[in-house]
Design an enzyme around this catalytic site. Sequence first.
Site, PDB file in Angstrom:
ATOM      1  CE1 TYR A   1      -3.081   2.838   0.664  1.00 52.29           C
ATOM      2  CE2 TYR A   1      -3.935   1.609   2.588  1.00 52.29           C
ATOM      3  CZ  TYR A   1      -4.273   2.732   1.326  1.00 52.29           C
ATOM      4  OH  TYR A   1      -5.279   3.611   1.687  1.00 52.29           O
ATOM      5  CB  CYS A   2       0.997   4.394   0.046  1.00 51.02           C
ATOM      6  SG  CYS A   2       1.509   6.070   0.066  1.00 51.02           S
ATOM      7  CB  VAL A   3       5.871   4.633   0.714  1.00 52.73           C
ATOM      8  CG1 VAL A   3       5.347   4.096   2.100  1.00 52.73           C
ATOM      9  CG2 VAL A   3       7.300   4.825   0.803  1.00 52.73           C
TER      10      VAL A   3
END
Length: 604
Positions: A337-339
């Site tokens: 998720y994301c980074v």
Amino acid sequence: MTGDETSPDPFTNLYEAPAKLMQAMLAPAELARWADVATRLQALWMKIMAEQAEKPETSAAFFEPARWMQFAQGWYKQMPLAEPAWQKALWDESFALWQSVLAGYSGGTGAPQLPREDKRFADERWRSHPAFALIHQTYLLLAERAAQMVDEIEGLPEDQRDKLRFATKAIGEAASPANIPFLNPIVIERTLETRGENLVKGMEHLLADLKRGQLTHADGSGFVLGETIASTPGKVIHETPLYQLIQYTPTTERVLEVPLIIFPPWINRFYILDLNPKKSFVRWAVEQGVTVFMVSWKSADASMKDIVWDDYVGAQIEAIDHVRDRLGVPAVHAIGYCVAGTTLAATLAVMARRGEADKVRSATFFTAQVDFADAGDLLHFIDEQQFAAIEALSPDGYLDGRYMAATFNMLRGTDLIWNYVQNNYLLGEEYPAFDLLHWNGDTTNLPSKWHLAYLRDLYRDNRLVEPDALTVAGTPVDLSRVEVPIFVQAGKEDHIAPAKSVWRLTHHFRGPIEFVLAGSGHIAGVVNPPEAQKYQYWTNDAKVETLDEFIAGATEHKGSWWPHWIAWLKARGDETVPAKGKRKPGGKKDRVIEDAPGRYVKTA
């Protein structure tokens, strides 16, 4: 006025109730109450000044609108602000606007339709009196012209133009009349109704926020980790100085043979995916017969001053191997998720280079970027001045998470900053008990070495998509080596990882890719349980090159994309095994560390 005394005069009586209150204020008892309010406001203001005097100069300067004014003033000199022709044109346009607005009130038919609309001024009170209509309509006109001038500056590089647009927007949002108590009719009315108690309460809120160094969005008193949030049953089955690994208790008699490990971003707490039983992606996945593991990252402290990206990639590989060894399976499904998704891309590339690609059956990316050419407004925070500020704010080797939270708030200043200034500081309203907003304010600290390298190498220089431009623990990273099946989810309205930027991921992996565009943004686009029957998502099986082409030929589906994902996951292997032994954490002869959600999610 004409001789007809029944004709309404729009300039008499701001509001009937406040007018009566104004008359009542002249009574001695009322004057005493206002004097008391003034005394309390003065005392609170002195406390605020004392609090601020004790803080280092760098504590707030990084994110103040004044900082953007400092950046912008050099370019503003090139705008035609002082040119007589431009000033005359603006005056003529303003005068025509005022005439048009006032003419709308002359017929005595109530508040007219105004030339410009904006959600900040949607309340009827902004239109019920011509003075306030003129104030906000003039402001909107000036904001439009400021944006137009940025577009028309000659010889300005596009990256600088984008940054100037952002700065102009940020300054304009701060200067809105809605943020100025004596220009805001809603605040004026509330102040008269409460005899100023709203301002006292608002000042108390401001003082509390200054003490905690962060804007409050929600009342978090009712949210308890492990009880009302992050409450899906499970056990911490492994930990390192960087992360804890949680395994959730199965709720079905049989589970998919291939387990799932989720890597949430360490910029926030993992429990956004386990917010409450109705919204929990974790609980839902467990109910679908998936053995779910979750990584809970430790919030950085001085002991993590030397942590870099290699350590996070290494942690992902270690967690994958631990799950494989624990359950005796050759491979796992992984979510980033994301980074953590950006990092998962590097992890997959490293494993492919090392001949270990078969340890991951599939990889899913939630709003994750690998190619930062179109990374959106966060690019405005990527320059040497920002890097120097981060270093100055990280004397112990980590960046206080409140600064990152302030950055994300600035990306949506009207919704995440000024809306709360108005409601909680000016109107004195109490905070809502909203779990998502509570999570949003539950910040984590970041290792500054990792953070600076991430901003320089990925956001600024976009080196992740250059084959072998980066190395992790001595292994060159080449995304084109990744051949595992990939599922990519992007948020249509995502302001942190724009859909256009997430889409670029599809150009860098070699294996089959399923792309889904979800309604809403960075959080609600992901956390959208089927039972809620909210939003929609789009799919397109055609081979297309751009996001625009994907959207043009996409099929819209109502509701959550989660069922689409689980069907995709099971298509990668639907073999099941009994939910016993180490599939049930904490059972007989299974040594565990503690109950979920564990200690790390609770550290400051």
